[in-house]
Design a protein around this motif. Structure first.
Motif: not given
Length: 274
Positions: A171-186
């Protein structure tokens, strides 16, 4: 800038190491905005205590307070840089076109190829994002559907984690975050990676925690503090969405016209009764 003013007013009271740290912060404002106290310490070979002490001497309550002030300074500088003679339409087009052009300049063809390969090989694809990046995730889902690429966008961090625990190496997950520091996304991406899923990170900062999680990391050109809630940030993400879609079409020789015809026929049946 407020930080520079405070520094100039207090520089004689600072130690040699504090002056060195302050000069680094002044020269790397956009990067420091996203730093943790640990990452700033590593970059400057400075201890946590020195960073906190500098903040206090310059009148900030702590490192977080300093970062907020730097972000505010940065936004004010950008605002002042706009040509008042420009019309709203001219300014908007300039900002959006610049967002696309700068993102295009950051594309590494070999990295892009790796990302498209991951999309083509994945059994299931999920897209994680929060806030405006969550809205972009929905646009990714709809855009890719038009080329026959089925992906599931999820913007609820609790559901993201649940989904992540059900993933595997296929499987593959694409993670979107402009800052790259969004805790929940991380946190969600980290769980997905622990369960074996591949990660494509799409962020402004390739040194950020989210980018570091990526098996492949693509870079946007618009930073989050500077463009919270703006169209420019989303445009940079959606530009990469379209680029990935077109490269996927080429790699898999997708007959897009046939897919559109099939979809249109099905939609027409839902709209019009016989």
């Amino acid at each position: 800038m407020e930080f520079i003013q405070r520094y100039n007013q207090n520089k004689d009271k600072l130690t040699k190491s504090e002056n060195k740290l302050a000069n680094y912060i002044a020269s790397h404002t956009e990067h420091v905005i996203y730093d943790t106290i640990k990452s700033l310490g590593t970059a400057t070979n400075t201890g946590d205590a020195t960073i906190v002490r500098l903040c206090k001497k310059l009148g900030y309550s702590g490192f977080s307070d300093l970062k907020i002030a730097l972000a505010q300074d940065s936004m004010m500088t950008t605002s002042k840089g706009h040509d008042e003679a420009q019309t709203s339409s001219e300014l908007s087009s300039k900002v959006l076109i610049s967002s696309i052009e700068k993102t295009e300049e950051l594309i590494n063809p070999s990295v892009l190829k790796q990302a498209v390969s991951l999309l083509a090989k994945a059994r299931r694809i999920h897209i994680f994002g929060l806030g405006h990046s969550g809205e972009s995730a929905r646009d990714y889902e709809r855009t890719w559907l038009r080329i026959g690429l089925i992906a599931n966008a999820e913007s609820d961090p609790h559901i993201q984690v649940q989904v992540a625990t059900l993933l595997s190496k296929d499987d593959l997950v694409v993670g979107l975050s402009l800052s790259g520091h969004t805790k929940d996304t991380y946190d969600s991406l980290k769980v997905a990676k622990e369960y074996g899923a591949k990660i494509i990170a799409i962020t402004n900062d390739l040194t950020s925690p989210i980018a570091q999680l990526g098996d492949v990391s693509l870079q946007t050109s618009v930073s989050e503090f500077m463009n919270i809630g703006t169209v420019a940030g989303q445009v940079s993400q959606l530009y990469l969405c379209d680029v990935l879609a077109r490269e996927y079409e080429k790699l898999n020789k997708v007959d897009v016209d046939k897919i559109k015809e099939q979809a249109l026929a099905a939609v027409m049946k839902k709209i019009y009764l016989a």
